[in-house]
Design an enzyme around this catalytic site. Sequence first.
Site, mmCIF file in Angstrom:
data_model
loop_
_atom_site.group_PDB
_atom_site.id
_atom_site.type_symbol
_atom_site.label_atom_id
_atom_site.label_comp_id
_atom_site.label_asym_id
_atom_site.label_seq_id
_atom_site.Cartn_x
_atom_site.Cartn_y
_atom_site.Cartn_z
ATOM 1 N N THR A 32 0.689 -1.287 -0.054
ATOM 2 C CA THR A 32 0.068 0.199 -0.047
ATOM 3 C C THR A 32 0.757 1.271 -0.032
ATOM 4 O O THR A 32 0.571 2.235 -0.779
ATOM 5 C CB THR A 32 -0.790 -0.048 1.221
ATOM 6 O OG1 THR A 32 -1.650 -1.164 1.218
ATOM 7 C CG2 THR A 32 -1.732 1.185 1.124
ATOM 8 N N TYR A 78 -13.353 -1.431 -3.202
ATOM 9 C CA TYR A 78 -14.410 -0.899 -3.615
ATOM 10 C C TYR A 78 -15.919 -1.404 -3.594
ATOM 11 O O TYR A 78 -16.613 -0.859 -3.000
ATOM 12 C CB TYR A 78 -14.174 -0.685 -5.314
ATOM 13 C CG TYR A 78 -14.884 0.035 -6.001
ATOM 14 C CD1 TYR A 78 -15.229 1.471 -5.557
ATOM 15 C CD2 TYR A 78 -15.934 -0.445 -7.057
ATOM 16 C CE1 TYR A 78 -16.130 1.985 -6.390
ATOM 17 C CE2 TYR A 78 -16.773 0.186 -7.606
ATOM 18 C CZ TYR A 78 -16.747 1.489 -7.344
ATOM 19 O OH TYR A 78 -17.499 2.408 -7.975
ATOM 20 N N TYR A 115 -3.782 -9.726 4.501
ATOM 21 C CA TYR A 115 -3.687 -8.267 4.814
ATOM 22 C C TYR A 115 -5.149 -7.821 5.195
ATOM 23 O O TYR A 115 -5.847 -7.447 4.380
ATOM 24 C CB TYR A 115 -3.148 -7.645 3.620
ATOM 25 C CG TYR A 115 -2.512 -6.028 4.078
ATOM 26 C CD1 TYR A 115 -2.693 -5.410 5.067
ATOM 27 C CD2 TYR A 115 -2.050 -5.369 2.901
ATOM 28 C CE1 TYR A 115 -2.274 -4.099 5.138
ATOM 29 C CE2 TYR A 115 -1.906 -4.060 2.759
ATOM 30 C CZ TYR A 115 -2.162 -3.374 4.222
ATOM 31 O OH TYR A 115 -1.655 -2.272 4.405
ATOM 32 N N LYS A 153 -1.122 -9.694 8.179
ATOM 33 C CA LYS A 153 -0.820 -8.251 8.329
ATOM 34 C C LYS A 153 -2.171 -7.684 8.974
ATOM 35 O O LYS A 153 -2.993 -7.473 7.983
ATOM 36 C CB LYS A 153 0.000 -7.410 7.471
ATOM 37 C CG LYS A 153 0.202 -5.938 7.696
ATOM 38 C CD LYS A 153 0.480 -5.293 6.625
ATOM 39 C CE LYS A 153 0.931 -3.837 6.714
ATOM 40 N NZ LYS A 153 1.358 -3.041 5.752
#
EC number: 4.-.-.-
Length: 293
Positions: A43, A105, A131, A159
């Site tokens: 990211t 989204y 993640y 994560k």
Amino acid sequence: MRGVIVPLVTPFNEDYSIDVPALEEHIDFLQKAGVHGIFINATTGEFTSLSVEERKFLAEKGRELVNTTFYLVGTASTNTFEVIELTKHAQDLGADYVVIAPPYYCPLNETALFRHYSMVAERTDIPIILYNIPSCANPLSVQLIKRLALEYSNIAGVKETIDSVNHVRDVIIEVKGEREDFMVFTGLDQHFLNTLILGGDGGIMACANFAPEVHLALYKAFQEKRFKDAFIYAQKLARLSKVYDLASSFGSAIKLAMSLRGFSIKPVLRPPYIIDGDEVKEEIRKLLREVLY
């Protein structure tokens, strides 16, 4: 894999092309600093602004450069088949792990999320780190993480970029409690120490791009049971994480901080993201001076 993993920034030139020399320099710096892992196409690396071809190029370039620590590649996408393609690519080039955020989204229920990850896990062999970043993508519940971890041996960890000690605690108790080798990392600098205290394995934290010495000092102090020192470094990281509140995006915060600390990486973000101006830069300069000097 344990310790301090760095979600790498992607350096850009003024024309928004990838700045390969700056990438090489930064990876060399982090390896010499002694970080325990380097994570490309994160990211923090603005992967949503990169084409599939660019992501593959960066993954290949990173594999050439990372040779003293674990190498992780981000392969998230809203398209399950694209995730499979990128994950196979990372596997073929010899990455140690892939890191996969959920689709974003469009809202998805847990049945859809389970299918998404199971399709990737069944078609690849490389260890997968889930993640969880609910501020940006569909959230991963403790029960979903547990189900994936217990059904797929190649789903190796998670994560957790979530501002919730209770959630991280529950993942450690519920998942590591039944599968000891499942790794739990925080994605938030300010949660590094408490994640270790709870029994987690480390952190994948963006501020380690420009201040890895603080994260590494905390981890070393914790490992050596010098808890008073660990608390001091944790307080530094807690204050340092305020950098995200000063800028319009975490990318702007990290790249401005890096430029202020003398890194050659240019303060350039790919559109639609923008770098903040002099007022924000001065606030970040003040914070860095108070915490690091």
